[in-house]
Design a protein around this motif. Structure first.
Motif, short mmCIF file in Angstrom:
data_model
loop_
_atom_site.label_atom_id
_atom_site.label_comp_id
_atom_site.label_asym_id
_atom_site.label_seq_id
_atom_site.Cartn_x
_atom_site.Cartn_y
_atom_site.Cartn_z
N TYR A 81 -72.87 52.41 111.17
CA TYR A 81 -71.77 53.65 110.65
C TYR A 81 -71.45 52.75 109.41
O TYR A 81 -71.52 51.63 109.09
N THR A 82 -70.63 53.60 108.57
CA THR A 82 -69.95 53.07 107.28
C THR A 82 -68.47 53.15 107.59
O THR A 82 -68.00 54.22 108.16
N ALA A 83 -67.80 52.10 107.03
CA ALA A 83 -66.46 52.06 107.30
C ALA A 83 -65.76 52.02 106.00
O ALA A 83 -66.21 51.24 105.12
N ASP A 84 -64.68 52.92 105.88
CA ASP A 84 -63.63 52.54 104.59
C ASP A 84 -62.40 52.20 105.34
O ASP A 84 -61.66 52.89 105.80
N VAL A 85 -61.93 51.04 105.12
CA VAL A 85 -60.55 50.14 105.46
C VAL A 85 -59.91 50.03 103.93
O VAL A 85 -59.02 49.06 104.19
N SER A 86 -60.28 50.44 102.86
CA SER A 86 -59.63 50.13 101.71
C SER A 86 -58.15 50.42 101.64
O SER A 86 -57.56 49.66 100.96
N ALA A 87 -57.61 51.33 102.31
CA ALA A 87 -56.19 51.67 102.57
C ALA A 87 -55.51 50.91 103.69
O ALA A 87 -54.33 51.33 103.88
N ALA A 88 -56.14 50.20 104.51
CA ALA A 88 -55.54 49.30 105.78
C ALA A 88 -55.06 48.35 105.28
O ALA A 88 -55.96 47.28 105.21
N GLY A 89 -53.88 47.96 105.10
CA GLY A 89 -53.20 46.70 104.98
C GLY A 89 -52.95 45.92 105.83
O GLY A 89 -53.15 46.15 106.81
N CYS A 90 -52.44 44.80 105.39
CA CYS A 90 -51.80 43.58 106.49
C CYS A 90 -51.04 44.44 107.47
O CYS A 90 -50.18 45.30 107.21
N GLY A 91 -51.22 44.23 108.78
CA GLY A 91 -50.58 44.72 109.78
C GLY A 91 -50.98 45.96 110.44
O GLY A 91 -50.90 46.66 111.36
N CYS A 92 -52.24 46.30 109.82
CA CYS A 92 -53.03 47.65 110.38
C CYS A 92 -54.40 47.30 111.14
O CYS A 92 -54.86 46.13 110.75
N ASN A 93 -54.79 47.95 112.02
CA ASN A 93 -55.97 47.69 112.72
C ASN A 93 -56.67 49.11 112.93
O ASN A 93 -56.28 49.79 113.65
#
Length: 284
Positions: A81-93
């Motif tokens: 799959y393709t993932a976009d975690v660009s807006a998931a900062g520190c403390g996010c999962n």
């Protein structure tokens, strides 16, 4: 009531159209939020504090149906799959993982038959974390039913894995996997001639304009509970997406050895996982 909510149809290559079903309880006593599916059936966008499952169809009886969860039988196969975690900062999962929900007869404290190795809803079962990630950290983790900590590879955490560095994975245009942009995730489950699971292999790849394709591969082999996970994958596991945050996410992304997060309270913006596919071969 505490029944399921269905968010739409998701096209999964190799398996066909499945339905994204949302949990009612995120943890016992705390309502889960929603997720959305794009009109073209490609993109899952989980909201913060959501947990959702892929099912064969939307349950019709008003309750969750343990027999309705789609079976991901992945021995000898590759899930991508393709993932976009660009807006998931520190403390996010942002997480995509497999659990043995379809074999769990106990509705659990969350009323939806959810189970995992962390005992979140009061029932433990085998768990394979394909991705627990934000833009500075990535863990792939294997858990036997009673192995809450499991065995991880990737990058991040106060005492977590350092198989990669920030030059391999991070919010940097110079990194191999620049997490400010989407990237492809492939997880394969190779089987030996004896029928046993040899390892769980991970490959992240990214192709950007004006830059050659870059990829990074890891694997976890020789895990003590591999026979249990082999059986779980043979029987079929449920695929789960979730998104959550905590001020105590340092196990995932805490700083050490020059990588990770100094603070744990960055914003958790929109993330997405999309273009899911199951291939009947080991592609790497």
């Amino acid at each position: 009531g505490v029944g399921p909510r269905c968010f739409g149809s998701v096209a999964v290559g190799g398996l066909g159209d499945l339905t994204l079903v949302g949990a009612y309880w995120n943890v016992p006593g705390a309502r889960a939020s929603s997720a959305s599916v794009s009109a073209d059936r490609r993109v899952i966008t989980p909201m913060l504090t959501s947990r959702s499952y892929l099912a064969e169809a939307c349950p019709t009886g008003g309750g969750f149906e343990v027999g309705g969860y789609a079976l991901f039988r992945l021995l000898g196969k590759t899930l991508s799959y393709t993932a976009d975690v660009s807006a998931a900062g520190c403390g996010c999962n942002a997480a995509v993982y497999l659990v043995s929900m379809p074999q769990n007869a106990d509705p659990s404290a969350c009323s939806d038959y959810y189970c995992d190795a962390a005992n979140v809803c009061g029932v433990q079962c085998a768990e394979i974390d394909l991705m627990e990630a934000n833009r500075r950290a990535w863990h792939t983790t294997l858990h036997g039913r009673y192995d809450r900590n499991g065995v991880s590879t990737g990058l991040g955490g106060r005492s977590g894995p350092r198989a990669w560095t920030a030059q391999d994975y991070g919010p940097d245009p110079a990194a191999c996997i620049n997490t400010l942009l989407p990237f492809r995730v492939e997880v394969s489950f190779p089987v030996g001639a004896d029928g046993n699971l040899e390892a769980v292999r991970l490959r992240l790849s990214q192709t950007l304009p004006l830059r050659p394709r870059c990829d990074r591969q890891l694997q976890i082999a020789n895990y003590a509970n591999t026979p249990e996970l082999r059986d779980a994958l043979w029987q079929g596991m449920a695929l789960v997406t979730s998104y959550w945050r905590s001020d105590d996410m340092g196990w995932l992304d805490g700083a050490a050895n020059g990588a990770g997060c100094i603070v744990e309270n960055e914003p958790c913006g929109s993330t997405a996982v999309y273009d899911f596919s199951v291939e009947d071969t080991i592609v790497f």
